[in-house]
Design a protein around this motif. Structure first.
Motif, PDB file in Angstrom:
ATOM      1  N   SER A 203       0.804  -1.242   0.000  1.00 60.99           N
ATOM      2  CA  SER A 203       0.000   0.000   0.000  1.00 60.99           C
ATOM      3  C   SER A 203       0.827   1.277   0.000  1.00 60.99           C
ATOM      4  O   SER A 203       0.344   2.347   0.393  1.00 60.99           O
ATOM      5  CB  SER A 203      -0.965   0.022   1.206  1.00 60.99           C
ATOM      6  OG  SER A 203      -1.837  -1.092   1.153  1.00 60.99           O
ATOM      7  N   LYS A 204       2.079   1.194  -0.476  1.00 60.87           N
ATOM      8  CA  LYS A 204       2.886   2.396  -0.589  1.00 60.87           C
ATOM      9  C   LYS A 204       3.948   2.203  -1.676  1.00 60.87           C
ATOM     10  O   LYS A 204       4.292   1.070  -2.048  1.00 60.87           O
ATOM     11  CB  LYS A 204       3.564   2.733   0.726  1.00 60.87           C
ATOM     12  CG  LYS A 204       4.511   1.663   1.250  1.00 60.87           C
ATOM     13  CD  LYS A 204       5.089   2.062   2.594  1.00 60.87           C
ATOM     14  CE  LYS A 204       6.044   0.980   3.116  1.00 60.87           C
ATOM     15  NZ  LYS A 204       6.607   1.342   4.439  1.00 60.87           N
ATOM     16  N   ASN A 206       6.092   4.189  -5.378  1.00 60.86           N
ATOM     17  CA  ASN A 206       6.008   5.078  -6.539  1.00 60.86           C
ATOM     18  C   ASN A 206       5.691   4.248  -7.785  1.00 60.86           C
ATOM     19  O   ASN A 206       6.343   3.221  -8.027  1.00 60.86           O
ATOM     20  CB  ASN A 206       7.338   5.804  -6.749  1.00 60.86           C
ATOM     21  CG  ASN A 206       7.711   6.669  -5.561  1.00 60.86           C
ATOM     22  OD1 ASN A 206       6.850   7.270  -4.920  1.00 60.86           O
ATOM     23  ND2 ASN A 206       8.997   6.728  -5.242  1.00 60.86           N
ATOM     24  N   TYR A 232      -5.549   4.736  -1.938  1.00 60.18           N
ATOM     25  CA  TYR A 232      -4.173   4.483  -1.506  1.00 60.18           C
ATOM     26  C   TYR A 232      -3.318   5.748  -1.690  1.00 60.18           C
ATOM     27  O   TYR A 232      -2.535   5.849  -2.639  1.00 60.18           O
ATOM     28  CB  TYR A 232      -3.570   3.319  -2.301  1.00 60.18           C
ATOM     29  CG  TYR A 232      -4.286   2.002  -2.108  1.00 60.18           C
ATOM     30  CD1 TYR A 232      -4.057   1.227  -0.972  1.00 60.18           C
ATOM     31  CD2 TYR A 232      -5.190   1.539  -3.057  1.00 60.18           C
ATOM     32  CE1 TYR A 232      -4.711   0.017  -0.785  1.00 60.18           C
ATOM     33  CE2 TYR A 232      -5.848   0.325  -2.881  1.00 60.18           C
ATOM     34  CZ  TYR A 232      -5.614  -0.430  -1.740  1.00 60.18           C
ATOM     35  OH  TYR A 232      -6.260  -1.626  -1.548  1.00 60.18           O
ATOM     36  N   ASP A 234      -0.734   6.751  -0.251  1.00 56.32           N
ATOM     37  CA  ASP A 234       0.711   6.568  -0.105  1.00 56.32           C
ATOM     38  C   ASP A 234       1.346   5.912  -1.338  1.00 56.32           C
ATOM     39  O   ASP A 234       2.557   5.689  -1.365  1.00 56.32           O
ATOM     40  CB  ASP A 234       1.024   5.725   1.146  1.00 56.32           C
ATOM     41  CG  ASP A 234       0.709   6.486   2.434  1.00 56.32           C
ATOM     42  OD1 ASP A 234       0.765   7.729   2.400  1.00 56.32           O
ATOM     43  OD2 ASP A 234       0.385   5.830   3.443  1.00 56.32           O
ATOM     44  N   LYS A 236       2.222   6.792  -4.921  1.00 54.11           N
ATOM     45  CA  LYS A 236       2.354   8.032  -5.695  1.00 54.11           C
ATOM     46  C   LYS A 236       2.624   7.749  -7.175  1.00 54.11           C
ATOM     47  O   LYS A 236       3.456   6.893  -7.508  1.00 54.11           O
ATOM     48  CB  LYS A 236       3.521   8.871  -5.137  1.00 54.11           C
ATOM     49  CG  LYS A 236       3.487   9.109  -3.633  1.00 54.11           C
ATOM     50  CD  LYS A 236       2.312   9.989  -3.243  1.00 54.11           C
ATOM     51  CE  LYS A 236       2.349  10.315  -1.751  1.00 54.11           C
ATOM     52  NZ  LYS A 236       1.172  11.117  -1.333  1.00 54.11           N
TER      53      LYS A 236
END
Length: 395
Positions: A203-204, A206, A232, A234, A236
């Motif tokens: 869940s995080k 790039n 989500y 986080d 990006k």
């Protein structure tokens, strides 16, 4: 006196003979009358025994003849569906997904006794509109449309309808009364792959998005992507691009540039590709750069895609898709229902399945074998009616 007596005797004899004849005739008349009455009663009894209440009944011979007439009529109706000439007007026919879709169209049409002519438009909407006009002018019985946009298609579709040509559309945002539209459940496909991405990334991270505007299925997938971003925060998005012209090669070169821009391990967590041609290009760039820590999640599936996903050195790990051959088959079935005058839903939604590398065997498999490993893949009976078996059996 003797003469008088003779006359009297002759007259008496004559009257006796006439009386005798009349008695014989009366007996014969009565016999004929009674026979006629018995015949009428017998006939009425038979009619009463064989007829439903309130109706006169046909004889068994007449019933058999009527059944034969009905069967012959049904065969005649189906025979009229043989020899149909179909035009397939495509916005583009790039990549193995499109080629397998065309295979599905041709396969089902041939089983029905039809013939398909493909009009490829090279991703040029003006050319696609001209191809649609050409199909109408050439007098095809039915037209299948693959992708495109309403502004380029709806005038031609209406003209086809006016000329009695049946039209069925796939993956174009067309709204014309009486023209069925097929589409994959694009939002669901995007949701499946994005949720897997989020799970694998914790869940995080790039991510890079490869997507292009202007295509109805892409726009629907973008709806799910925006919801994913909200869910989500986080995760990006650090880059987004996409080009429908030479999509695999263009994606590969653009992805190579992004990898140079983000050269360190951990700079990019994953790539989400809204089309399998995008996933191919991104995967090749990542693999060649040795950056296989970056995972690729795609949409759509072909034999070539499947081989890449099976390759453990490839970053492409999963895709959500409908069998492209099934899409073609279902579209043809819907068109033949139009030919026959059967009712169709205005929107026919094709349900996708999720394919992950972990589901697949070590040895290479094709999409025709994929149903052995992925539940729900291939061999869709959607749109297939009982009478279509009889149509396929007609020679």
């Amino acid at each position: 006196m003797i003469a008088q007596k003779q006359h009297t005797d002759d007259g008496r004899d004559m009257r006796w003979g006439e009386g005798k004849n009349m008695k014989q005739w009366g007996k014969l008349s009565l016999t004929i009358f009674l026979a006629a009455v018995l015949l009428v009663i017998s006939a009425c009894g038979a009619a009463k025994n064989n007829a439903p209440a309130g109706e006169a009944s046909a004889s068994p011979t007449a019933s058999a003849e009527a059944a034969a007439d009905n069967a012959a009529g049904g065969s005649s109706d189906l025979a009229a569906l043989k020899g149909k000439k179909l035009a397939l007007v495509m916005q583009f026919n790039t990549g193995t997904f499109s080629s397998q879709y065309v295979e599905g169209v041709k396969e089902q049409a041939q089983k029905f006794g039809g013939e398909v002519t493909v009009f490829a438009s090279d991703n040029d909407l003006a050319k696609m509109s001209s191809n649609l006009d050409a199909a109408i002018n050439q007098g095809f019985d039915g037209i299948l449309i693959d992708h495109g946009q309403a502004a380029a298609l709806e005038a031609g579709i209406n003209r086809a309808k006016e000329q009695g040509i049946s039209v069925v559309v796939f993956d174009a945002d067309v709204k014309v009364d009486g023209v069925p539209v097929l589409q994959q459940d694009d939002q669901k496909m995007a949701e499946i792959t994005l949720e897997q991405l989020a799970k694998d990334a914790g869940s995080k991270g790039n991510i890079v998005k490869v997507w292009v505007a202007g295509f109805a299925p892409m726009e629907r997938r973008q709806v799910a992507y925006k919801q994913f971003q909200e869910k989500y925060p986080d995760i990006k998005e650090i880059a987004a691009f996409g080009n429908a012209n030479n999509p695999a090669l263009d994606t590969q070169s653009q992805m190579e540039a992004i990898l140079r821009q983000y050269p360190n391990k951990g700079d990019i967590t994953a790539v989400w590709a809204a089309w399998d041609e995008f996933a191919k290009g991104a995967s090749r760039a990542i693999q060649q750069a040795g950056r296989t820590e970056i995972k690729v999640y795609g949409i759509d599936m072909s034999d070539e895609d499947l081989q890449m996903i099976q390759d453990k050195t490839s970053p492409w790990v999963a895709s959500a898709a409908v069998d492209p051959k099934d899409i073609g088959r279902v579209q043809v079935r819907i068109l033949y229902k139009e030919f026959k005058g059967d009712a169709n839903e205005p929107l026919v939604v094709l349900q996708p399945v999720y394919v992950h590398r972990d589901q697949l065997p070590e040895e290479k498999v094709s999409t025709t074998q994929l149903s052995e490993y992925v539940e729900g893949w291939g061999s869709s009976t959607q749109g297939y009616e009982d009478w279509m078996k009889d149509l396929e059996a007609l020679k």
